[in-house]
Design a protein around this motif. Structure first.
Motif, PDB file in Angstrom:
ATOM      1  N   ALA A  90       0.864  -1.179   0.000  1.00 58.29           N
ATOM      2  CA  ALA A  90       0.000   0.000   0.000  1.00 58.29           C
ATOM      3  C   ALA A  90       0.895   1.221   0.000  1.00 58.29           C
ATOM      4  CB  ALA A  90      -0.891  -0.015   1.238  1.00 58.29           C
ATOM      5  N   ASN A  91       0.264   2.374   0.003  1.00 59.52           N
ATOM      6  CA  ASN A  91       1.059   3.596   0.024  1.00 59.52           C
ATOM      7  C   ASN A  91       1.962   3.606   1.243  1.00 59.52           C
ATOM      8  OD1 ASN A  91       0.020   4.556  -2.277  1.00 59.52           O
ATOM      9  ND2 ASN A  91      -1.582   5.753  -1.292  1.00 59.52           N
ATOM     10  N   ASN A  95      -2.579  11.511  -3.109  1.00 54.08           N
ATOM     11  CA  ASN A  95      -3.543  10.836  -3.979  1.00 54.08           C
ATOM     12  C   ASN A  95      -4.306  11.809  -4.874  1.00 54.08           C
ATOM     13  OD1 ASN A  95      -2.776   8.415  -3.040  1.00 54.08           O
ATOM     14  ND2 ASN A  95      -4.531   8.070  -1.695  1.00 54.08           N
ATOM     15  N   GLU A 104       7.294  12.877  -9.466  1.00 54.79           N
ATOM     16  CA  GLU A 104       7.953  12.846  -8.148  1.00 54.79           C
ATOM     17  C   GLU A 104       7.370  11.772  -7.236  1.00 54.79           C
ATOM     18  OE1 GLU A 104       7.427  16.775  -6.665  1.00 54.79           O
ATOM     19  OE2 GLU A 104       8.642  17.684  -8.230  1.00 54.79           O
ATOM     20  N   SER A 158       1.217   3.400  -6.387  1.00 60.26           N
ATOM     21  CA  SER A 158       1.255   1.971  -6.042  1.00 60.26           C
ATOM     22  C   SER A 158       0.076   1.283  -6.692  1.00 60.26           C
ATOM     23  CB  SER A 158       1.190   1.785  -4.534  1.00 60.26           C
ATOM     24  OG  SER A 158      -0.023   2.307  -4.059  1.00 60.26           O
ATOM     25  N   MET A 210      -2.489   2.735  -9.234  1.00 63.02           N
ATOM     26  CA  MET A 210      -2.403   4.182  -9.388  1.00 63.02           C
ATOM     27  C   MET A 210      -0.966   4.610  -9.659  1.00 63.02           C
ATOM     28  SD  MET A 210      -4.798   6.420  -6.951  1.00 63.02           S
ATOM     29  CE  MET A 210      -3.725   6.170  -5.614  1.00 63.02           C
TER      30      MET A 210
END
Lengths: 458, 1024
Positions: A70-71, B141, B192, B196, B199
């Motif tokens: 995940a992020n 995001n 930059e 993940s 996306m």
């Protein structure tokens, strides 16, 4: 109960790389939490490329969730200076990998070496800068300092609000209990390690266990267990270390068969990089509960004050000498150090087999308050839900109230047992269940008062 | 003043969005909060999923959901909106209007919450920003969401026109950016941030960018050509992104994009330092990209040699051979033009010697030989260190070069470069030959060990045969030819301890309910419950309540229902429910209009629907066994189970079985299936003694047991156990026996048939050339036919099969060969299949033809776990003398000539086997040599991998291939890799080294002695 601790890293400036006339210098900001000197460290790197590579890898691990990609979270490693060593520690975001970089005195030409533990700001710019370091150019490293004026932003305080998962902090405490039990299993040459890591599975297959074993003249990852093999699950966590192989002098694989935790120790001329992998990819070190029994009860209480008094940012504790000085047994000192490790006040270095002093820059009281099993056990005791049935030899049979049912707990020297699903599922591998803890608290008494005193002392 | 809750409810139920907007217009925050709970409850209610006859839908209508959305945004607090999670968003202009009217202070936080969602609600956040309700958020995001596949820039969901989703709507990334030019500024942030999952620029172009108007890279190039985005900045940004250490999958997009921009000569020169840095990247693709760019620069205007070599230093560590060979070419160019750089070029080339590709090693040694000097001590040390890593075919070149060093002076690198202070260095001595051992002493020791073993065991273990070969000076790699039924199988260390106490029973049941990690323990549990089911202490209910509660939880949450499926967990729950609850529920099966079978499981208040699936016959039989046990437990009939194993692996000690059969009650309660299992599980040893103690009686089982223990042809009555007793003895013989019996548990779709057929019959062997997959499991005697197939199998199901007939695993192994073979390329996930290989790791399970077949398909499987386990087995079987290289070669030939397997995969796995020892190397050489038969044209296209590997083995073992293989290789002509490797093999015609042959043969004798000694130690634990 919150699973995250809202934590504000307060940095005096943003870590940055800036070029002076002669050499690039990295200035790392440290958080202003009072656990360290102001200007922490100032020195010239002897192997800039290697240090840069190790630190980039450390930050990469810290930013990765191996279990469920995940992020990345914005987590910063923790740095400790003391006893001639500079140590960087961190956990992957999933808490399944503990990574530590130890830089020994050979790594630097040092001008200033402070002592203490703190967070270091590893922002995006700094990570790119680390990758750019090379051995052709000298590089200077400064950690900390508040009175520095940067050409860009002046000396403003940089605040970064981080939702720090409590498990991340708990991991620091839990991992000490695992390191003590590790023993070296394999010594690999860089060439062996390189060939070995290339055979690791990728994708979902990486979640299947592999067993590092020596077969004849070949060292390989087998698919089935054999005597002396090291079991590894979640091999993505291992493959990420591959870039270090080329620069390392030797690699040692450490393993604890009972917990199935393994550690990979990459040795360099200027220090070592250690990665500790949890037994399964979905199991972070934080949730293991290895320290719970120790936090709840124990025989370390007499030795603890003496050990706490002797904390002086040592890079190694001499247990024998301390035992002689304090007139207590070495095992009691070891137990006290283990408890201090569980409280974030010391770390354990398995390569030397000794503890070192560091104070984690986190709110550890909150951590203990969020040990769910220990809390639940204390609640059971407070609610009088524990009933001692009778003693059996050296043990006890205890009844503990569960949800709609009574759980039957057997406390035995060879291992406690309970009838609850948690115990049935884990068979004690992931620490005691709340029923066993409650039974122990009832039979042996609660050590929470001593721990509260310890917080005050620390 | 408060808002009218009744009117609001009416508007919500009518689905009147406009009315809701009007209702809240101008209301104060306290007024809104007064109805917030009501709105929250309504939204939750209408979002619930309801199941109708043929569909599943949410409770509310579209209009109701739209009105509820408006009301939620108008009334609820931020924390309530967060709690409602996916139910709330900003989907329409009405939603924006209601927030415009309300203008809550927390709107910025709400936008962050929308962007935090998985997947992020980028469109929703964008609507608010576009309306000017909040500034562009700093959330990552908000930038990365632009690349979202489902609702990012240019996506179908973001199309505002009425033609949305239609072909030719004209909506794409460019038109979206043109419509909302403020997004152009965000594009630079995309360079930059890594992103993940789904996306990222890479993910978008990979999944959606198949047409030029839908790909980000093409859109950006178009914008550049239009002059909207500056070219210089795009070039720099893409290079900067590559330095950020993104995941290779995402980093590659930036490299590809940079190349798509086709930088000019001047642009390349200007960015030379960036490329040099990127060449040091950890990622092979990035390094390869940089090398391509630098090669272009270098060919036009030489790059400083030192800088280029600095950057090339880390390249040889990459596994891909293309990149490393490219680097070697660059080094070659540097050396040609810059004499000063030559020593370093040679040293860098030497680091590539440890690369795994033979091509690279060959190229590297050529560079070393050309540019290196034996006076360079660092170079000599690097080359010497690589000696063990290089392929046998390269070793001669390497040795030649090293030989020129002996006696010559070498200097350190720095000294060489300054050409001063020459010093001597020590060259490492050559390694001790592997076969230099005291042969005579070792041989006498082997003979001494052999004398201590009884002749019969020596013969079965193949010791005599191996010793004869040793005495003749031959090399005999034929495998031990035991069948597994003539050797002792009961290892005293593997004896199972029966459960004696009630606590032990509860502990084990609690553990197995969570996971069945051992089928031996499952058998112990069944036996324990069967024996102790009548024990009812006063606190029975209280003590077992946690376990019972857990079982019911599992049934409810995991839908594991007693006897509803073939997996052992279902039977386990049934047996435990019978013990703890006195009722395991009922299953009613019915057929719907379309002929599908549905079922309903009922236990007290618990009722669950189920859909029976096709399950293998053997699984049905085992499921039935659990059913019978549960019925007996319901009757509180406490009795030992006849078929409970006494040793790990399902084995029953004959004396123990006789003791059980001596108890009339045990015999009376034993079902047909238990009797069958008891006979199938009988261990080979101790049968004579057991036969002597066998009681006389009328029960058919006693006759069957006697037939099993004593053997011989007898006229048996047609009872199932008797037939199977006969069959189990002749399972490996040539008798044609058919056994049919009936069982109760049958799904009704079999048209009333109540038969399960356990068939034991010979079927034709597959044709040699044209492999028919359907015939894979039918090469020999088998218990399953092709109708005996299930869609998917769990690990526990696979493992339980091994305990059915321990002495004859062939049917299960055949089944495994078929399952792995039909999924060789892993086109579907079948994790359990690899466990079919498990029994082959046991040194006492013989590797027959089917075993070799399973092993070979395992070795050529794509799935890592299957291939690795097969490799482990090949190594172990080679170690313990079960692997027959000729037979392996024959199976390999069959599968290769049918083009059923890929040669490269087999070369890789067998390569790992060969690395283990000289014996393994030899074994693999023979197998590969035996596989080269017939027409080379029939072989797979990647056959060169296998032949090249064989050529290395031939050199390493110093042994040529056999005559048939030579004939095969002679037919390979031309200049292909395959032909070149073939010629290399044919050129080798030396005779094998006799010392090496004898040493290997001694190892074979030793392994066979180990086996015989292990068998002996089982019969007499003190003998070792």
């Amino acid at each position: 109960m919150s699973a995250v601790q809202s934590y504000t890293y307060r940095y005096p400036f943003e870590s940055a790389l800036f070029d002076t006339t002669s050499e690039p210098a990295m200035r790392w900001a440290t958080s202003l939490d009072g656990t360290s000197d102001d200007l922490f460290f100032d020195g010239r790197l002897r192997r800039p490329a290697l240090v840069g590579q190790c630190l980039s890898l450390l930050t990469e691990i810290v930013r990765t969730r191996f279990h469920q990609p995940a992020n990345p979270r914005l987590l910063d490693p923790v740095v400790t200076s003391g006893g001639g060593l500079l140590r960087f520690e961190g956990f992957s975001s999933c808490c399944g990998v503990y990574a530590r970089l130890d830089l020994n005195p050979d790594a630097f030409d040092v001008e200033l070496r402070g002592k203490g533990t703190t967070n270091v700001d590893f922002n995006n710019t700094m990570r790119v800068a680390l990758r750019r370091l090379d051995d052709r150019h000298e590089a200077r490293l400064q950690v900390g300092g508040t009175g520095i004026t940067l050409t860009r932003d002046g000396d403003r305080i940089v605040e970064r609000q981080v939702e720090l998962p409590v498990r991340w902090i708990k991991g620091f405490c839990e991992v000490q209990a695992y390191q003590v039990r590790l023993t070296p299993h394999f010594d690999l040459t860089p060439l062996e390690a390189r060939d070995l890591l290339r055979t690791l599975p990728k994708g979902k297959t990486a979640r299947q266990p592999v067993f590092l074993t020596r077969m004849g003249r070949a060292l390989r990852f087998a698919a089935c267990d054999q005597r002396g093999a090291v079991k590894i699950e979640g091999t993505d966590r291992l493959r990420i270390l591959a870039p270090l192989v080329g620069s390392s002098r030797a690699i040692t694989v450490w393993y604890d068969e009972s917990s199935q935790t393994n550690a990979w120790d990459f040795q360099f001329d200027i220090g070592r990089f250690i990665a500790l992998l949890s037994p399964e990819v979905f199991r972070g070190f934080s949730g293991e509960g290895q320290i719970l029994a120790r936090l709840a009860t124990g025989n370390w209480q007499d030795a603890l004050p003496g050990v706490v008094d002797s904390l002086q940012w040592q890079s190694q504790f001499d247990v024998g000498r301390l035992a002689l000085q304090r007139g207590v047994s070495e095992s009691a000192i070891e137990a006290a150090l283990a408890v201090l490790g569980a409280r974030g006040l010391v770390g354990y270095d398995m390569t030397t087999g000794k503890y070192f002093h560091r104070v984690l820059p986190f709110e550890l009281d909150d951590v203990e308050r969020q040990q769910p099993r220990l809390l639940a056990a204390r609640k059971l005791v407070a609610n009088r839900s524990v009933r001692i049935l009778h003693s059996v030899g050296d043990g006890w049979d205890v009844e503990v109230a569960g949800t709609d049912v009574e759980h039957f707990v057997r406390l035995r020297p060879e291992g406690d047992r309970c009838t609850c699903p948690w115990f049935s599922r884990n068979q004690g591998q992931r620490g005691p269940c709340k029923h066993v803890l409650a039974a122990r608290l009832t039979v042996e008494g609660d050590a929470s008062a001593t721990l509260r005193e310890l917080n005050t002392i620390a | 003043m408060s808002l009218d809750a009744t009117r609001l409810q009416s508007l919500l139920e009518q689905g009147d969005s406009a009315g809701c907007m009007q209702f809240f217009r101008g209301a104060s925050e306290p007024e809104r909060q007064g109805v917030a709970r009501q709105v929250e409850n309504w939204v939750t209610f209408i979002s619930e999923v309801v199941r109708e006859e043929n569909s599943i839908r949410s409770r509310g209508t579209t209009e109701q959901r739209a009105a509820a959305q408006v009301a939620t945004l108008a009334a609820c607090s931020l924390s309530s909106l967060k709690k409602l999670r996916w139910r709330v968003g900003v989907k329409t202009e009405d939603d924006v209007a209601v927030l415009t009217d309300r203008r809550p202070a927390w709107l910025g936080d709400f936008v962050d919450h929308l962007l935090d969602a998985t997947p992020p609600k980028w469109m929703d956040a964008r609507r608010l920003v576009r309306a000017g309700l909040c500034p562009p958020p700093r959330h990552e995001n908000y930038v990365l969401g632009m690349t979202s596949l489902m609702g990012g820039v240019g996506s179908y969901a973001s199309d505002p026109s009425e033609n949305r989703g239609r072909r030719g709507s004209g909506w794409n990334i460019l038109s979206h950016l043109a419509a909302e030019p403020d997004l152009l500024e965000l594009i630079w942030r995309l360079f930059e941030l890594e992103g993940s999952g789904e996306m990222s620029l890479a993910a978008h172009d990979n999944y959606c960018g198949h047409t030029s108007d839908q790909s980000w890279s093409d859109a950006l190039v178009t914008l550049m050509n239009q002059g909207t985005l500056p070219r210089e900045r795009l070039l720099d940004a893409s290079l900067a992104a590559l330095e950020r250490g993104f995941h290779p999958y995402r980093a590659n997009w930036f490299a590809r994009f940079h190349e798509l921009l086709a930088p000019t000569k001047e642009e390349l020169f200007a960015r030379q330092s960036n490329y040099l840095r990127l060449l040091k990247s950890d990622q092979a693709a990035t390094a390869a990209f940089a090398l391509r760019a630098l090669d272009q620069i270098d060919k036009q205007q030489s790059i400083d040699s030192v800088l280029l070599m600095d950057s090339l230093e880390s390249v040889p560590r990459f596994p891909g051979k293309g990149l490393v060979k490219g680097a070697l070419k660059t080094l070659h160019r540097i050396a040609e033009r810059d004499p000063k750089a030559r020593p370093r070029v040679a040293r860098l080339a030497a680091t590539a010697l440890s690369h795994t590709a033979i091509d690279v090693q060959t190229a590297a040694i050529a560079e070393v030989a050309r540019w290196g000097t034996t006076a360079d001590s660092e170079l000599v040390n690097t080359v010497t260190a690589a000696k063990t890593a290089v392929a046998p075919s390269v070793q001669s070149s390497l040795a030649d070069w090293l030989a020129s060093v002996t006696g010559s002076a070498a200097v350190s690198a720095k000294q060489l470069e300054s050409e001063t202070n020459r010093t001597l260095v020590e060259i490492s001595p050559p390694p001790t030959p592997e076969f230099a051992v005291d042969l005579l002493a070792a041989k006498s020791e082997l003979e001494r060990r052999a004398k201590r073993i009884p002749p019969a065991w020596r013969a079965v273990a193949g010791v005599d045969q191996a010793l004869e070969s040793l005495n003749r000076g031959d090399f005999d790699f034929s495998c031990c030819t035991f069948t597994g039924s003539e050797i002792p199988r009961l290892d005293p260390a593997h004896r199972l301890v029966p459960i004696e106490s009630w606590d032990e029973l509860v502990d084990l049941a609690s553990r197995l309910v969570e996971t069945i990690d051992s089928h031996d323990d499952l058998e112990r549990l069944y036996d324990g419950v069967s024996r102790l089911c009548d024990l009812r202490p006063a606190d029975f209910v209280k003590r077992t309540a946690p376990l019972l509660r857990r079982i019911l939880q599992i049934m409810e949450r995991q839908l594991i229902l007693p006897f509803a499926d073939a997996e052992p967990a279902h039977s386990l729950l049934g047996v435990l429910l019978a013990w703890l609850n006195g009722d395991y529920g009922t299953i009613e099966l019915r057929q719907d209009e379309k002929g599908r079978i549905e079922g309903q499981y009922t236990l007290g208040d618990l009722s669950r629907g189920l859909y029976p699936r096709r399950i293998p016959l053997i699984a049905q039989a085992l499921c039935e066994r659990g059913h019978e046990l549960a019925d007996r437990i319901l009757r509180r009939c406490a009795v030992a189970t006849l078929c409970a194993p006494t040793h790990r692996g399902g084995w029953i000690e004959p004396l123990e079985l006789v003791a059980r059969a001596s108890q009339p009650r045990v015999l009376a309660e034993a079902t047909d299936l238990e009797q069958v299992l008891a006979l199938l599980r009988l261990a080979p040893e101790g049968r004579d003694e057991a036969a002597r103690q066998l009681p006389k009686g009328e029960h058919p089982f006693l006759a069957a047991l006697e037939a099993t223990l004593i053997g011989g042809d007898r006229d048996l009555s047609p009872s199932l156990p008797e037939w199977l007793a006969h069959a189990s003895r002749s399972a490996r013989g040539d008798k044609n026996t058919r056994v049919t019996t009936s069982f109760r548990f049958q799904p009704p779709q079999r048209e009333g048939s109540a038969l399960i057929r356990l068939t034991i019959e010979p079927t034709p062997a597959p044709p040699a050339e044209n492999l028919d997959l359907r015939l894979l499991p039918t090469c020999r005697w088998h218990l399953h036919d092709l109708r005996d197939w299930s869609d998917s199998e769990g690990v526990e199901f696979v493992r339980q099969q091994f305990l059915v007939h321990p002495v004859n695993q062939t049917p299960t192994i055949a089944r495994g060969a078929l399952r792995i073979a039909t999924n060789l390329d892993w086109w579907q996930v079948e994790w359990a299949n690899r466990h079919y290989l498990d029994p082959l790791i046991d040194p006492d399970v013989p590797l027959d033809e089917i075993g070799h077949l399973l092993l070979t398909v395992g070795l050529s499987a794509k799935q890592h776990g299957e291939a690795t386990l097969a490799t482990d087995i090949a190594i172990a079987a080679c170690d313990d003398g079960r692997l027959d290289p000729s037979q392996l070669g024959a199976v390999l030939h069959r599968l290769l000539s049918a083009r059923f397997i890929l040669a490269a995969r087999v070369a890789r796995t067998l390569g790992q086997v060969a690395r283990v020892s000289a014996v393994h190397e030899e074994c693999v050489r023979i197998a590969l040599s035996s596989s080269l038969r017939g027409d080379p044209a029939a072989m797979p296209r990647d056959m060169h991998a296998l032949v090249e590997f064989l050529s290395e083995l031939v050199i390493a073992t110093q042994t040529p291939v056999d005559a048939a293989a030579r004939e095969f290789l002679k037919r390979l002509t031309g200049s292909s890799k395959l032909a070149r490797s073939a010629r290399k093999i044919l050129a080798f015609d030396r005779q094998p080294d006799p010392i090496r042959t004898r040493t290997l043969q001694m190892q074979i004798v030793s392994v066979r002695l180990d086996r015989a000694e292990r068998w002996l130690s089982r019969l007499d634990p003190g003998s070792r």
